[in-house]
Design a protein around this motif. Structure first.
Motif, mmCIF file in Angstrom:
data_model
loop_
_atom_site.group_PDB
_atom_site.id
_atom_site.type_symbol
_atom_site.label_atom_id
_atom_site.label_comp_id
_atom_site.label_asym_id
_atom_site.label_seq_id
_atom_site.Cartn_x
_atom_site.Cartn_y
_atom_site.Cartn_z
ATOM 1 N N ASP A 128 11.897 5.236 29.288
ATOM 2 C CA ASP A 128 13.234 4.290 29.241
ATOM 3 C C ASP A 128 13.969 5.030 28.423
ATOM 4 O OD1 ASP A 128 14.595 1.749 29.420
ATOM 5 O OD2 ASP A 128 13.860 1.448 27.590
ATOM 6 N N GLY A 129 15.318 5.252 28.788
ATOM 7 C CA GLY A 129 16.502 5.599 28.013
ATOM 8 C C GLY A 129 16.247 6.844 27.165
ATOM 9 N N GLY A 130 15.533 7.755 28.113
ATOM 10 C CA GLY A 130 15.519 8.998 27.295
ATOM 11 C C GLY A 130 14.296 9.205 26.452
ATOM 12 N N TYR A 131 13.010 8.235 26.484
ATOM 13 C CA TYR A 131 12.039 8.186 25.802
ATOM 14 C C TYR A 131 10.953 8.045 26.493
ATOM 15 C CZ TYR A 131 14.838 7.781 21.556
ATOM 16 O OH TYR A 131 15.566 8.072 20.582
ATOM 17 N N LEU A 132 9.784 8.552 26.204
ATOM 18 C CA LEU A 132 8.451 8.202 26.752
ATOM 19 C C LEU A 132 7.786 6.937 25.956
ATOM 20 C CD1 LEU A 132 6.029 8.859 28.587
ATOM 21 C CD2 LEU A 132 5.320 10.604 26.681
ATOM 22 N N VAL A 133 7.437 5.832 26.390
ATOM 23 C CA VAL A 133 7.285 4.688 25.505
ATOM 24 C C VAL A 133 6.018 4.172 25.984
ATOM 25 C CG1 VAL A 133 7.809 2.267 25.110
ATOM 26 C CG2 VAL A 133 9.768 3.926 26.006
ATOM 27 N N TYR A 134 5.129 4.282 24.734
ATOM 28 C CA TYR A 134 3.666 3.655 24.946
ATOM 29 C C TYR A 134 3.805 2.221 24.272
ATOM 30 C CZ TYR A 134 2.131 8.552 25.100
ATOM 31 O OH TYR A 134 1.810 9.719 25.488
ATOM 32 N N ARG A 135 3.396 1.497 24.922
ATOM 33 C CA ARG A 135 3.458 0.205 24.487
ATOM 34 C C ARG A 135 2.042 -0.745 24.651
ATOM 35 N NH1 ARG A 135 4.732 -5.335 26.788
ATOM 36 N NH2 ARG A 135 6.062 -6.563 25.292
ATOM 37 N N TRP A 136 1.598 -1.314 23.341
ATOM 38 C CA TRP A 136 0.234 -2.087 23.165
ATOM 39 C C TRP A 136 0.586 -3.429 23.092
ATOM 40 C CZ3 TRP A 136 1.250 2.611 21.055
ATOM 41 C CH2 TRP A 136 0.331 3.666 21.389
ATOM 42 N N ALA A 137 0.188 -4.328 23.792
ATOM 43 C CA ALA A 137 0.319 -5.837 23.800
ATOM 44 C C ALA A 137 -0.728 -6.650 23.387
ATOM 45 C CB ALA A 137 1.347 -6.284 24.711
ATOM 46 N N LEU A 138 -1.046 -7.502 22.566
ATOM 47 C CA LEU A 138 -2.108 -8.226 22.350
ATOM 48 C C LEU A 138 -2.269 -9.111 23.475
ATOM 49 C CD1 LEU A 138 -4.573 -8.812 20.482
ATOM 50 C CD2 LEU A 138 -3.139 -10.644 19.324
ATOM 51 N N ARG A 139 -3.251 -9.341 24.183
ATOM 52 C CA ARG A 139 -3.475 -10.321 25.109
ATOM 53 C C ARG A 139 -3.574 -11.953 24.495
ATOM 54 N NH1 ARG A 139 -5.286 -8.307 30.054
ATOM 55 N NH2 ARG A 139 -6.242 -6.133 29.886
ATOM 56 N N ALA A 140 -3.172 -12.876 25.462
ATOM 57 C CA ALA A 140 -3.014 -14.297 24.977
ATOM 58 C C ALA A 140 -4.441 -14.852 24.397
ATOM 59 C CB ALA A 140 -2.497 -15.036 25.981
ATOM 60 N N GLY A 141 -4.744 -15.454 23.379
ATOM 61 C CA GLY A 141 -5.704 -15.967 23.138
ATOM 62 C C GLY A 141 -6.647 -15.153 22.341
ATOM 63 N N ARG A 142 -6.171 -13.884 22.066
ATOM 64 C CA ARG A 142 -7.000 -12.699 21.097
ATOM 65 C C ARG A 142 -6.341 -12.892 19.598
ATOM 66 N NH1 ARG A 142 -9.972 -9.870 24.923
ATOM 67 N NH2 ARG A 142 -10.355 -10.996 26.624
ATOM 68 N N THR A 143 -6.995 -12.198 18.813
ATOM 69 C CA THR A 143 -6.631 -12.201 17.372
ATOM 70 C C THR A 143 -6.845 -10.675 16.832
ATOM 71 O OG1 THR A 143 -7.004 -14.520 17.057
ATOM 72 C CG2 THR A 143 -6.841 -13.343 15.165
ATOM 73 N N VAL A 144 -5.596 -10.242 16.094
ATOM 74 C CA VAL A 144 -5.887 -8.911 15.325
ATOM 75 C C VAL A 144 -6.486 -9.339 13.856
ATOM 76 C CG1 VAL A 144 -4.619 -6.926 14.465
ATOM 77 C CG2 VAL A 144 -4.019 -7.910 16.679
ATOM 78 N N PRO A 145 -7.505 -9.129 13.574
ATOM 79 C CA PRO A 145 -8.219 -9.363 12.238
ATOM 80 C C PRO A 145 -7.351 -8.471 10.960
ATOM 81 C CG PRO A 145 -9.396 -7.665 13.214
ATOM 82 C CD PRO A 145 -8.457 -8.058 14.184
ATOM 83 N N ALA A 146 -7.389 -9.245 9.922
ATOM 84 C CA ALA A 146 -6.921 -8.434 8.770
ATOM 85 C C ALA A 146 -7.345 -6.929 8.550
ATOM 86 C CB ALA A 146 -6.946 -9.259 7.582
ATOM 87 N N GLY A 147 -6.548 -5.850 8.137
ATOM 88 C CA GLY A 147 -7.092 -4.587 7.982
ATOM 89 C C GLY A 147 -6.242 -3.604 8.501
ATOM 90 N N THR A 148 -6.415 -2.329 8.469
ATOM 91 C CA THR A 148 -5.961 -1.070 8.899
ATOM 92 C C THR A 148 -6.169 -0.923 10.188
ATOM 93 O OG1 THR A 148 -5.476 -0.246 6.508
ATOM 94 C CG2 THR A 148 -5.151 1.167 8.286
ATOM 95 N N HIS A 149 -5.248 -0.692 11.157
ATOM 96 C CA HIS A 149 -5.613 -0.265 12.543
ATOM 97 C C HIS A 149 -4.544 0.884 13.045
ATOM 98 C CE1 HIS A 149 -7.527 -4.299 12.497
ATOM 99 N NE2 HIS A 149 -6.282 -4.621 11.964
ATOM 100 N N MET A 150 -5.361 1.698 13.865
ATOM 101 C CA MET A 150 -4.343 3.011 14.574
ATOM 102 C C MET A 150 -4.262 2.751 16.042
ATOM 103 S SD MET A 150 -4.337 5.201 11.965
ATOM 104 C CE MET A 150 -3.870 6.394 12.780
ATOM 105 N N PHE A 151 -2.810 3.206 16.215
ATOM 106 C CA PHE A 151 -2.585 3.255 17.560
ATOM 107 C C PHE A 151 -2.155 4.689 17.699
ATOM 108 C CE2 PHE A 151 -2.124 -1.173 16.364
ATOM 109 C CZ PHE A 151 -2.486 -1.638 17.380
ATOM 110 N N ALA A 152 -2.454 5.487 18.846
ATOM 111 C CA ALA A 152 -1.821 6.821 18.941
ATOM 112 C C ALA A 152 -1.362 7.295 20.676
ATOM 113 C CB ALA A 152 -3.032 7.843 18.707
ATOM 114 N N GLY A 153 -0.334 7.992 20.543
ATOM 115 C CA GLY A 153 0.036 8.542 21.810
ATOM 116 C C GLY A 153 -0.095 10.023 21.958
ATOM 117 N N GLN A 154 -0.543 10.472 22.911
ATOM 118 C CA GLN A 154 -0.664 11.851 23.278
ATOM 119 C C GLN A 154 0.120 12.638 24.424
ATOM 120 O OE1 GLN A 154 -4.884 11.635 24.165
ATOM 121 N NE2 GLN A 154 -5.432 11.955 21.754
#
Length: 239
Positions: free
Chosen positions: A176-202
């Protein structure tokens, strides 16, 4: 009469002879009156010196060359009065560089949310991984993380991952717009707990050290209290 005596008399007669000038003039006038041109005396021409002949030949060659140059100039295309005009040099095309987005300074911290983006140290001359570190001080009821990799030479996706459970997120990889876009979206009804989390694109890229100046990330979250938070970071000089 002996030959010697004859020769002597002839020489004496020749010496005593005087041309009759008046008679000769009368003959010339009579001829002119009759309309005939006077006799023309033709004298043999002397051969020109060798140096003069060489100079003449050289001048002739120079004249031919000068005429040839004039002919080329006068028959050329593209100028006034038929003059040849040299074409200006063609400028080399400027390589296309994807600039960083006009997002202004991204906030790396907002409320309980904090983030950092960096190219993984295990990347190499043909392949790279861009890491997104996200830390939250409290649970999140909504989270969307986007990682944008500028489409510089040879960039194409080879995968992605995240430290949170795979079933909690939908994942997409688009251009999109000259970029390779990685997108992570939390599903409805789920929760992200407190803490440190990692996301990576290769991704693969052209051989050599890749410039990540145009790469960036954003994260938008909703706290369980209903308050919103947004953070972002660059991977390049603005990092």
């Amino acid at each position: 009469m002996k030959d010697e005596e004859l020769s002597v008399r002839l020489r004496e007669a020749a010496g005593a002879h005087r041309p009759d000038r008046e008679r000769m003039l009368a003959r010339v006038e009579r001829g002119m009156a009759e309309g005939g041109p006077p006799a023309r005396v033709v004298r043999p021409r002397r051969a020109a010196p060798s140096w003069l002949r060489v100079a003449g030949a050289t001048a002739a060659v120079c004249g031919v060359l000068a005429f040839g140059a004039f002919a080329v100039t006068s028959t050329g295309e593209g100028g006034a009065h038929g003059e040849r005009v040299a074409a200006p040099p063609t400028a080399s095309p400027t390589p296309s560089v994807t600039p960083p987005p006009a997002l202004g300074p991204l906030r790396t911290e907002d409320g309980p949310l904090w983030t950092d983006g960096a190219v993984d140290p295990h990347s190499n001359a043909y392949w790279a991984q861009s890491d997104v570190t996200l830390r939250t001080a409290e649970p999140l009821s909504s989270l969307t993380v986007e990682l944008r990799i500028a489409l510089t030479g040879g960039v194409n996706s080879t995968g992605s991952w995240r430290s949170l459970p795979a079933e909690d997120f939908t994942v997409s990889v688009t251009e999109d717009g000259g970029y390779l876009v990685y997108r992570w979206a939390l599903r409805a009804g789920r929760t992200v707990p407190a803490g440190t989390h990692m996301f990576a694109g290769q991704y693969n890229h052209a051989e050599g050290a890749r410039d990540a100046a145009g790469d960036y990330l954003t994260a938008h979250a909703v706290r369980t209290t209903g308050e919103r938070a947004s953070v972002g970071d660059y991977f390049g000089p603005n990092h």
